[in-house]
Write an enzyme that holds these catalytic residues in place. Structure first.
Site, PDB file in Angstrom:
ATOM      1  N   HIS A  17       0.883  -1.165   0.022  1.00  0.00           N
ATOM      2  CA  HIS A  17      -0.110  -0.224  -0.094  1.00  0.00           C
ATOM      3  C   HIS A  17       0.946   1.216   0.056  1.00  0.00           C
ATOM      4  O   HIS A  17       0.726   2.145  -0.764  1.00  0.00           O
ATOM      5  CB  HIS A  17      -0.744   0.079   1.237  1.00  0.00           C
ATOM      6  CG  HIS A  17      -2.015  -0.925   1.298  1.00  0.00           C
ATOM      7  ND1 HIS A  17      -2.036  -1.688   2.460  1.00  0.00           N
ATOM      8  CD2 HIS A  17      -3.023  -1.372   0.649  1.00  0.00           C
ATOM      9  CE1 HIS A  17      -3.080  -2.596   2.462  1.00  0.00           C
ATOM     10  NE2 HIS A  17      -3.564  -2.345   1.226  1.00  0.00           N
ATOM     11  N   SER A 126      -3.106  -7.611   3.112  1.00  0.00           N
ATOM     12  CA  SER A 126      -3.153  -7.527   4.533  1.00  0.00           C
ATOM     13  C   SER A 126      -3.642  -9.067   5.154  1.00  0.00           C
ATOM     14  O   SER A 126      -3.404  -9.370   6.252  1.00  0.00           O
ATOM     15  CB  SER A 126      -4.513  -6.485   4.638  1.00  0.00           C
ATOM     16  OG  SER A 126      -4.093  -5.166   4.109  1.00  0.00           O
TER      17      SER A 126
END
Ligand code: PNS
Length: 158
Positions: A17, A126
């Site tokens: 990210h 994640s």
């Protein structure tokens, strides 16, 4: 002002990210990292915790701010004068879903720009980080230090 949004769950933020956020910040006057408040999806970290971790790791980028939203992303974009959505594409498996969302969002006049994920992060998600951390795996190369520490606290709590 050219403003873009990097939207996501960020539960938690990873180096994948961060790479997209940093690279997007080089192309826009301002980048908003927007955390989706999704009450139907179980998350490890609260929205406030996720925002705090993102703020800590993006504070070095002067044109990056952090926010949260619920509802449609295009509505957030219109309300906050955001012209473009920036997303990372890790592999072809991301493409079908992302293209569909980009096309739906384009109907509301909001452009989506895809950035190729850096090869070093192409396997990263994640969910993977959470699973590894849950079983005591080393995720220090996948997430910033503050996130690694927060994951250890969460795992110890369970
Ligand atoms: O990190 P994620 O969970 O892959 O992020 C997905 C996210 C939050 C970017 C996406 O689900 C989203 O934009 N949700 C908001 C609702 C919306 O606008 N959906 C697109 C049109 S149906």
């Amino acid at each position: 002002m050219k403003r873009a949004v990097c939207p996501g769950s960020f539960d938690p933020i990873t180096y994948g990210h961060l790479d997209i956020i940093e690279r997007a910040s080089a192309h826009f006057d301002q980048v908003v990292v927007a955390v989706l408040e999704n009450r139907t999806k179980a998350s490890l970290f609260t929205v406030a915790e996720r925002i705090e971790m993102i703020r800590e790791t993006t504070s070095k980028f002067p044109n990056v701010i952090v926010d949260s939203w619920s509802g449609l992303l295009v509505d957030y974009c219109k309300t906050n004068s955001v012209q473009a959505i920036v997303k990372g594409l890790r592999a072809v498996t991301d493409f079908d879903y992302e293209l569909q969302m980009a096309q739906v969002n384009l109907q509301s006049g909001i452009e989506t720009m895809f950035m190729a994920t850096a090869p070093a992060h192409s396997f990263l998600s994640s969910s993977l980080v959470k699973e590894l951390a849950h079983y005591g795996g080393d995720v220090s190369s996948m997430v910033p230090k503050n996130v690694n520490a927060a994951l250890k606290v969460q795992v110890a709590r369970k």
